[in-house]
Design a protein around this motif. Structure first.
Motif, mmCIF file in Angstrom:
data_model
loop_
_atom_site.group_PDB
_atom_site.id
_atom_site.type_symbol
_atom_site.label_atom_id
_atom_site.label_comp_id
_atom_site.label_asym_id
_atom_site.label_seq_id
_atom_site.Cartn_x
_atom_site.Cartn_y
_atom_site.Cartn_z
ATOM 1 N N ASP A 1 0.951 -1.128 -0.028
ATOM 2 C CA ASP A 1 0.164 0.019 -0.043
ATOM 3 C C ASP A 1 0.929 1.295 -0.024
ATOM 4 N N GLY A 2 0.941 1.829 -0.995
ATOM 5 C CA GLY A 2 1.819 3.041 -1.271
ATOM 6 C C GLY A 2 1.688 3.762 -2.535
ATOM 7 N N ASP A 3 2.266 4.710 -2.665
ATOM 8 C CA ASP A 3 2.375 5.539 -4.239
ATOM 9 C C ASP A 3 3.185 4.825 -5.197
ATOM 10 N N LEU A 4 2.875 5.365 -6.324
ATOM 11 C CA LEU A 4 3.507 4.531 -7.617
ATOM 12 C C LEU A 4 5.266 4.459 -7.499
ATOM 13 N N ALA A 5 5.820 5.367 -7.183
ATOM 14 C CA ALA A 5 7.321 5.626 -7.060
ATOM 15 C C ALA A 5 7.674 4.485 -5.905
ATOM 16 N N THR A 6 7.182 4.245 -4.787
ATOM 17 C CA THR A 6 7.483 3.098 -4.046
ATOM 18 C C THR A 6 6.963 1.907 -4.489
ATOM 19 N N PHE A 7 5.822 1.864 -5.249
ATOM 20 C CA PHE A 7 5.762 0.671 -5.853
ATOM 21 C C PHE A 7 6.618 -0.040 -6.976
ATOM 22 N N ARG A 8 7.107 0.935 -7.993
ATOM 23 C CA ARG A 8 8.116 0.436 -8.637
ATOM 24 C C ARG A 8 9.596 0.094 -7.759
ATOM 25 N N GLU A 9 9.902 1.047 -6.642
ATOM 26 C CA GLU A 9 10.898 0.640 -6.137
ATOM 27 C C GLU A 9 10.818 -0.678 -5.239
ATOM 28 N N GLN A 10 9.858 -0.981 -4.681
ATOM 29 C CA GLN A 10 9.587 -2.191 -4.021
ATOM 30 C C GLN A 10 9.558 -3.476 -5.123
ATOM 31 N N GLY A 11 9.113 -3.016 -6.304
ATOM 32 C CA GLY A 11 8.750 -4.147 -7.203
ATOM 33 C C GLY A 11 10.233 -4.242 -8.169
ATOM 34 N N ASN A 12 11.221 -3.488 -7.803
ATOM 35 C CA ASN A 12 12.410 -3.445 -8.472
ATOM 36 C C ASN A 12 12.310 -3.543 -10.107
ATOM 37 N N SER A 13 11.362 -2.535 -10.376
ATOM 38 C CA SER A 13 11.110 -2.346 -12.122
ATOM 39 C C SER A 13 10.447 -1.038 -12.097
ATOM 40 N N ARG A 14 10.808 -0.455 -13.320
ATOM 41 C CA ARG A 14 10.233 0.636 -13.853
ATOM 42 C C ARG A 14 8.819 0.053 -14.350
ATOM 43 N N GLU A 15 8.964 -0.998 -14.884
ATOM 44 C CA GLU A 15 7.681 -1.462 -15.804
ATOM 45 C C GLU A 15 6.687 -2.053 -14.773
ATOM 46 N N LEU A 16 5.519 -1.412 -14.669
ATOM 47 C CA LEU A 16 4.470 -1.833 -13.488
ATOM 48 C C LEU A 16 3.940 -3.213 -13.743
ATOM 49 N N ASN A 17 3.991 -3.778 -14.743
ATOM 50 C CA ASN A 17 3.450 -5.416 -14.919
ATOM 51 C C ASN A 17 4.554 -6.020 -14.216
ATOM 52 N N GLN A 18 5.983 -5.657 -14.455
ATOM 53 C CA GLN A 18 7.138 -6.318 -13.655
ATOM 54 C C GLN A 18 7.082 -6.342 -12.301
ATOM 55 N N ALA A 19 6.878 -4.815 -11.948
ATOM 56 C CA ALA A 19 7.007 -4.594 -10.509
ATOM 57 C C ALA A 19 5.734 -5.442 -9.731
ATOM 58 N N PHE A 20 4.605 -5.493 -10.173
ATOM 59 C CA PHE A 20 3.432 -6.140 -9.482
ATOM 60 C C PHE A 20 3.668 -7.543 -9.563
ATOM 61 N N LEU A 21 4.198 -8.383 -10.526
ATOM 62 C CA LEU A 21 4.673 -9.742 -10.348
ATOM 63 C C LEU A 21 5.897 -10.107 -9.155
ATOM 64 N N ASN A 22 6.717 -9.043 -9.268
ATOM 65 C CA ASN A 22 7.692 -9.177 -8.116
ATOM 66 C C ASN A 22 7.367 -9.039 -6.667
ATOM 67 N N ILE A 23 6.248 -8.149 -6.505
ATOM 68 C CA ILE A 23 5.580 -7.867 -5.222
ATOM 69 C C ILE A 23 4.777 -9.047 -4.809
ATOM 70 N N VAL A 24 4.029 -9.710 -5.811
ATOM 71 C CA VAL A 24 3.179 -10.747 -5.303
ATOM 72 C C VAL A 24 4.209 -11.696 -5.284
ATOM 73 N N ARG A 25 5.225 -12.250 -5.983
ATOM 74 C CA ARG A 25 6.023 -13.466 -5.891
ATOM 75 C C ARG A 25 6.715 -13.218 -4.430
ATOM 76 N N GLU A 26 7.383 -11.822 -4.031
ATOM 77 C CA GLU A 26 7.932 -11.855 -2.763
ATOM 78 C C GLU A 26 6.893 -12.149 -1.754
ATOM 79 N N ALA A 27 5.470 -11.742 -1.878
ATOM 80 C CA ALA A 27 4.486 -12.041 -0.714
ATOM 81 C C ALA A 27 4.389 -13.320 -0.649
ATOM 82 N N GLN A 28 4.325 -14.143 -1.493
ATOM 83 C CA GLN A 28 4.016 -15.608 -1.620
ATOM 84 C C GLN A 28 5.155 -16.462 -1.148
ATOM 85 N N ASP A 29 6.309 -15.840 -1.145
ATOM 86 C CA ASP A 29 7.591 -16.530 -0.679
ATOM 87 C C ASP A 29 7.772 -16.469 0.746
ATOM 88 N N VAL A 30 7.099 -15.451 1.429
ATOM 89 C CA VAL A 30 7.222 -15.301 2.791
ATOM 90 C C VAL A 30 6.446 -16.426 3.817
#
Length: 261
Positions: free
Chosen positions: A232-261
């Motif tokens: 839950d945050g702004d788009l800049a933080t979304f890209r940073e936490q998702g480790n990608s400027r491309e939103l689709n990839q940032a989304f996938l990275n965030i979901v994968r990280e959550a599933q690995d916890v």
């Protein structure tokens, strides 16, 4: 603004389901399906928040709780400082909600559908006429106002549904996948309308699977996966936490990280 804190919602599983259980979803336990386990986010005035998540993540259940159609098992939803879990009537007055299954009265015209719901919200006379005429023009509805809802195209129905949802000038607008199945021109009308709501200072929450819409419209993002808000945050933080400027990839990275916890 709208503030959501620690929402939870579970549904009792049938005896037959429990007997023949084959699902590996960890949310199925103790005879219940825990659709939403812990969801929190906020959307301030003049902000647009994109609600994202895989199919089955709990987004629709969350939106139905925001609309007061479902009562959370626990948690709070504040609109204008009022907890609408405790005061659902305030929520219905304060929120404009478009669900993915919203229907129209088929034998009524587009205009009659919108004005019927305007009257339910207490509008009448000149204020009703002025509000509806503004929506008809803004959503480009004037060419089909007299058509029965049962004969409208998908795009016409969606415009009518949106007008119906916001005719009472709600404090918060919530849209569940508002552009799904729309042609390019109708989609653009809907996206422009969301921008106008933002310019008017209205908080808007909309769920979508189209990350290009998020990039165009959103100030904030909330990602839900397996019933938990994992971002839950702004788009800049979304890209940073998702480790990608491309939103689709940032989304996938965030979901994968959550599933690995």
């Amino acid at each position: 603004m709208i503030q959501v804190e620690g929402l939870k919602k579970r549904f009792k599983l049938s005896k037959e389901h429990n007997k023949n259980k084959t699902s590996s979803d960890p949310r199925e336990r103790d005879g219940y399906f825990h659709s939403v386990e812990s969801v929190s986010f906020q959307c301030q005035q003049a902000e647009v928040l994109g609600l994202l998540g895989p199919n089955g993540a709990g987004k629709t259940t969350t939106l139905r709780m925001l609309s007061t159609a479902l009562t959370p098992d626990s948690g709070a939803i504040f609109v204008g400082g009022q907890d609408i879990v405790k005061k659902p009537l305030h929520g219905r007055r304060s929120i404009g909600f478009l669900s993915g299954t919203t229907g129209l009265y088929g034998r009524l015209s587009a205009q009659e559908n919108v004005e019927y719901f305007a009257r339910l919200h207490g509008l009448k006379g000149k204020p009703l006429k002025a509000r509806c005429e503004l929506l008809y023009e803004t959503l480009d509805m004037t060419s089909f106002l007299d058509k029965r809802a049962e004969s409208l195209s998908t795009g016409m129905k969606q415009k009518t549904n949106i007008a119906r949802a916001v005719v009472h000038e709600p404090q918060v607008v919530i849209l569940d996948e508002p552009t799904t199945g729309l042609d390019i021109m109708t989609k653009q009308t809907v996206l422009t309308f969301i921008r106008q709501l933002k310019e008017q200072g209205t908080p808007v929450i909309f769920s979508t699977h189209h990350l290009d819409e998020v990039d165009m419209l959103c100030d904030r993002v909330c990602v839900i996966d397996k019933g938990v808000s994992c971002f839950d945050g702004d788009l800049a933080t979304f890209r940073e936490q998702g480790n990608s400027r491309e939103l689709n990839q940032a989304f996938l990275n965030i979901v994968r990280e959550a599933q690995d916890v």
